[in-house]
Each structure stands twice: as C-alpha cells, then as structure tokens.
Design a protein around this motif. Structure first.
Motif, PDB file in Angstrom:
ATOM      1  N   ALA A 164      -3.289   6.993 -18.534  1.00  0.00           N
ATOM      2  CA  ALA A 164      -3.392   5.537 -18.716  1.00  0.00           C
ATOM      3  C   ALA A 164      -2.050   4.846 -18.466  1.00  0.00           C
ATOM      4  N   GLY A 165      -0.954   5.494 -18.853  1.00  0.00           N
ATOM      5  CA  GLY A 165       0.364   4.898 -18.616  1.00  0.00           C
ATOM      6  C   GLY A 165       0.669   4.748 -17.142  1.00  0.00           C
TER       7      GLY A 165
ATOM      8  N   SER B  82      -1.479   1.946 -15.700  1.00  0.00           N
ATOM      9  CA  SER B  82      -0.972   0.617 -16.064  1.00  0.00           C
ATOM     10  C   SER B  82       0.250   0.247 -15.235  1.00  0.00           C
TER      11      SER B  82
ATOM     12  N   LEU C  27      -0.981  -0.873 -11.801  1.00  0.00           N
ATOM     13  CA  LEU C  27      -1.574  -2.203 -11.822  1.00  0.00           C
ATOM     14  C   LEU C  27      -0.525  -3.295 -12.023  1.00  0.00           C
ATOM     15  N   VAL C  28       0.433  -3.038 -12.898  1.00  0.00           N
ATOM     16  CA  VAL C  28       1.485  -4.034 -13.139  1.00  0.00           C
ATOM     17  C   VAL C  28       2.328  -4.238 -11.890  1.00  0.00           C
TER      18      VAL C  28
ATOM     19  N   THR D 230      -4.084   2.889  -5.646  1.00  0.00           N
ATOM     20  CA  THR D 230      -4.359   2.210  -6.912  1.00  0.00           C
ATOM     21  C   THR D 230      -5.859   2.025  -7.115  1.00  0.00           C
TER      22      THR D 230
ATOM     23  N   LEU E   1      -7.951   3.864 -10.104  1.00  0.00           N
ATOM     24  CA  LEU E   1      -8.673   3.053 -11.080  1.00  0.00           C
ATOM     25  C   LEU E   1     -10.159   3.395 -11.093  1.00  0.00           C
TER      26      LEU E   1
ATOM     27  N   LEU F 226      -9.825  -4.100 -16.421  1.00  0.00           N
ATOM     28  CA  LEU F 226      -8.927  -3.452 -15.465  1.00  0.00           C
ATOM     29  C   LEU F 226      -9.202  -3.909 -14.033  1.00  0.00           C
TER      30      LEU F 226
ATOM     31  N   ILE G  17      -7.656  -7.352 -13.391  1.00  0.00           N
ATOM     32  CA  ILE G  17      -6.201  -7.278 -13.194  1.00  0.00           C
ATOM     33  C   ILE G  17      -5.884  -6.883 -11.755  1.00  0.00           C
ATOM     34  N   GLU G  18      -6.615  -5.882 -11.250  1.00  0.00           N
ATOM     35  CA  GLU G  18      -6.394  -5.479  -9.864  1.00  0.00           C
ATOM     36  C   GLU G  18      -6.776  -6.596  -8.899  1.00  0.00           C
TER      37      GLU G  18
END
Length: 480
Positions: free
Chosen positions: A178-179, A182, A185-186, A366, A370, A400, A403-404
């Motif tokens: 998960a890290g 994230s 995505l960030v 990505t 995801l 999620l 966000i993408e």
C-alpha cells in the motif's frame, strides 16, 4: 619603499580629481538651491577647515557648514547673483471621492474564481452520484464490485475449497504494498498538477504581455497601423487557445467555441482570415502579421514627418529634433518587438505542455499496479468481512481510482475534459473567461479623453487621431 598612508592619500586625491573632471553636469545642492555648472566651485583640501567651496570669479570661501545650510533658511535659487524665492506649485483641486463612490463605476472588481469552502461538504456529499469524476471511473469501480461479488459467491456458496484458501490468506501483502502504491499515485498526481499550474502561470504571463503590448501600441502607434495592430492583438489569445485544443466528438466538436468566436468577431478582415486559414500555425502567423505592421509603420516617412509636424520630408525639424525623434522611434520599435518575442516564447511553452506527457511506462505501471491491488483485495477481506466486503471494496476502489483519474484529467490543462460538454464548467483554467476581457483591454482607449472616444468606449475600430496624454494636458489646465 612607498608607505601605505602615502599610497592611500594619492588614491583619494586621484579619485576626487576624477569625479570633478568626469561629471560635467555635477552641481552642489545648497539648502534646497542648486549651484549650476557656470558657478560650481572646486573642492580643495584646506587643512584644518576641511573641504571648502571656491566659486569661479570670487575669492570668497564658503565653509562646509555654509555649504550644507541651516535648516531654518528659506530655499532659494541662486542664478547670476539674483536670489529668487521658490513658489509652491499650483495643482488642480483634489477629487471628491466621497461623491465618486456614490456613482456607478464601469466595473466593481475583478472576477474571483470559485473556491471550495468547508461549508460545502454536505453539498459535495449529496452530489457524489452525479460527480463527473465518478462517472469517468465508473467502469473501473463496477468491474471491481463485480469481482468482489463473484469472490463472495464462490466463498459462501460455490466452493468450500475456495473458501478454505481465502480463510488462509492474510492482508499483510496488501499492507506492505500500500505504501508503494500511494507513492505512485501521489507522484502521478503531483506531476500532473505541476503541469496544470505551469500552464496557468504561462497563460497569466500571456495576459500581462497582451496588456503591456496594448498599452504601448496605443501610445506609440497612430492611425490605421495602430488599429490593425491592436485588432490582431485582440485575436491572439483566442487563436492560440484554439491552436492548443484538439477536436473531439463530445467535448470539442467545433473548431472554435462560441466564446472564442465572440472574442475575435469584427477584428480581422476577410483577407486576414484567409491568410490565417492557409497558414500551418495560426497564432504564429498572427504574431508575424503584427511584426509586419510595425515594420510598415517605421518605414512610412511621410507619416512620421507629419506626426512630428516636420513637413513632407522633415524639413521643418532641426537636427536636434530629428535625433530626438529618431531615438524615440528606435526605442518604441525595439520595445514592441520584444513583446512579440515574448508571445513566441509563451506560445512555445504552451505547446511544450500539450505535446509532452507523463511517461507512458510510468502511467501504465501505476494503472496495472492499482488494478491488481484492488482486484485481489476481495480475496483477503472476504473471510473477515463476509458480504460487507463488497461495498467496502467498491468504496476503496472508487477513492483510489478517482485519485488516479485526477492526474489524468489535469495532465493536459488546455484540454481538460472532466466536465460535461455544454455545462458551462469546461473552462477549468478560466482561460476562455479571459478572452473577452483581453479583447476589451486591447481596444480600450482610456486614458485618451476625447468625448467621442469616451462615449463609444469599448470594442470598435477607428481611424481618428488621438493622443493618450491629453488627460495630463487637462490636468495642467485645471490648476487653481
């Protein structure tokens, strides 16, 4: 051996001599008065009395205290031995702003972009189902919910063996990855926002350049050259925006939007439009047309002579006047040419954003990461949550995926298609909203104060000759 104090003394005297000989316009300020060149003195080191002033043609010595003057002395101007007391300048009566604020102005304030408020949370929550971002990721969310439903059905009804496998799975792999997800995505969203904000800054610089160019054109150009130049200038933002936007059946079905057409309507002739439609780069052609107008204006000697009341060929002008006007013409031409160079640079910066994107390999990785993370999430949650796992997976996937998608939407700021066509909210950068404003800024004649120009203030073309400094002449004439 030369001593250090001796060298220092020679250097100080040389510097003082250089200042006195290299500054022909040097004058001493004396208690508010000026000693002009014809009467300035020479500085000399006078022993214990320090610096002294020796005026030409006089044997008297004015000490440093006399040179600086007393604070309570009246300011005076010394010229030819006469003393003339300074008079206070007469200025016009000040405007009564208490009365002016009661009158209706041309505008109240500059329009402010809509901003989110913490009080909007309830509205945002109720409009979740109709959110355009939700609509864009709906297919991905539905696929994730469908997989979660199949996993629950197999776990609860179809296969005991599958249920046993799911019971032995743990959430540790998802927690560990998960890290990394994230971070991906960030980084994707931040990269897209950097492009979005850079585009806004570039367009803001373009707005400033258009206004600066219009200001100089109204001051330095005259007649039809001025009108044709500012007409091309008013069309430049609209044609540049169209140059950056691609055609799409839903979001951009027409070459020019209604806002863009309204911003260029009535500015260019049929021959201008024909040139632009035949060119391979319309905004660049428009910049070249503006440069050609400047070139034509600088070579019209009869018009230049008439502008400065110099006769047909400048025979009424002195050599000093010719040199002065020539320097002014060169400076005006260079400054306007520099603004055209800025337009080219800003157009190239906009094209760089449109023609480049976030690397495809990064975007695809990505998306795959995801999708796999969300599709396998039901396997590790079905044993602990049961049927509740289905809405949980759907909500987590929606968060999620949006966000993408935000990164995808704002990656190309000039083609932001997150809004439904025709809703009036397609202009995410507030660019189209600025087109009419820039047209008005280009054509506005103020500070020209001729009555006919003030009455018709707005978007019109005129061959009337006017000067933008007449307001200052009116100010001078209205002194009390």
């Amino acid at each position: 051996r030369t001593s250090a104090p001796f060298v220092f003394t020679v250097m100080m005297r040389s510097a003082a001599l250089l200042v006195l000989t290299a500054a022909p316009s040097f004058a001493f300020m004396h208690g508010g008065s000026v000693l002009p060149l014809a009467q300035r003195g020479t500085l000399a080191a006078s022993g214990s009395s320090g610096l002294s002033l020796k005026p030409r043609g006089s044997a008297g010595v004015v000490g440093l205290k006399s040179l600086l003057g007393e604070s309570d002395k009246k300011a005076k101007h010394q010229r030819g031995g006469d003393i003339v007391l300074r008079k206070a300048a007469s200025v016009p009566a000040p405007a009564n702003w208490e009365e002016w604020v009661e009158k209706e102005p041309a505008y109240i304030s500059t329009p402010v972009a809509g901003r989110y408020s913490s009080e909007d949370w309830l509205y945002n929550l109720f409009t979740l189902a109709s959110s355009y971002m939700t609509m864009r990721v709906m297919s991905h969310v539905v696929a994730n919910i469908a997989i979660a439903t199949l996993v629950w059905a197999a776990y609860a009804h179809w296969s005991p063996a599958f249920a046993a496998v799911c019971a032995g799975l743990t959430t540790v792999p998802h927690s560990l990855t998960a890290g990394a997800l994230s971070l991906l995505l960030v980084f994707r969203t931040n990269s897209a926002y950097d492009r979005f904000w850079e585009a806004r800054k570039i367009w803001g610089a373009l707005v400033n350049t258009v206004r600066d160019c219009a200001r100089m054109a109204h001051i330095h150009l005259t007649g039809l050259e001025r009108e044709h130049f500012i007409s091309c200038l008013a069309c430049l933002p609209s044609l540049l925006l169209q140059h950056l936007q691609k055609l799409e059946p839903i979001y951009r079905p027409e070459l020019l939007s209604k806002t863009q057409i309204a911003a260029i309507q009535g500015c260019l002739s049929e021959s201008d439009a024909e040139l632009l439609w035949k060119s391979r780069n319309r905004p660049f052609t428009l910049i070249k047309m503006m440069g050609a107008i400047l070139h034509r204006n600088g070579r019209d000697t009869k018009k230049l002579a008439a502008r400065y009341n110099g006769g047909d060929r400048g025979e009424n002008l002195s050599e000093f006047e010719i040199l002065t006007y020539q320097a002014a013409q060169i400076n005006e031409r260079n400054v306007l040419e520099m603004t055209l160079t800025l337009f080219c640079n800003q157009m190239g910066a906009c094209e760089r954003i449109v023609k480049s994107s976030v690397p495809t390999s990064y975007t695809r990785h990505t998306s795959r990461f995801l999708s796999m993370w969300c599709f396998t999430l039901p396997l590790v949650l079905v044993h602990s949550l049961g049927a509740v796992m289905i809405p949980v997976v759907g909500i987590m996937g929606w968060m999620l995926f949006v966000i993408e998608e935000v990164g995808h939407v704002i990656e190309d700021p000039f083609n932001v298609h997150c809004m439904v066509a025709g809703s009036g909210q397609e202009d995410e950068l507030r660019i189209e909203a600025s087109l009419a404003v820039l047209r008005g800024d280009s054509f506005e004649r103020i500070p020209a104060s001729q009555p006919d120009l003030l009455e018709k203030q707005g978007n019109f073309v005129t061959d009337a000759e006017y000067e933008t400094y007449e307001f200052h002449d009116d100010w001078v004439k209205s002194r009390s």
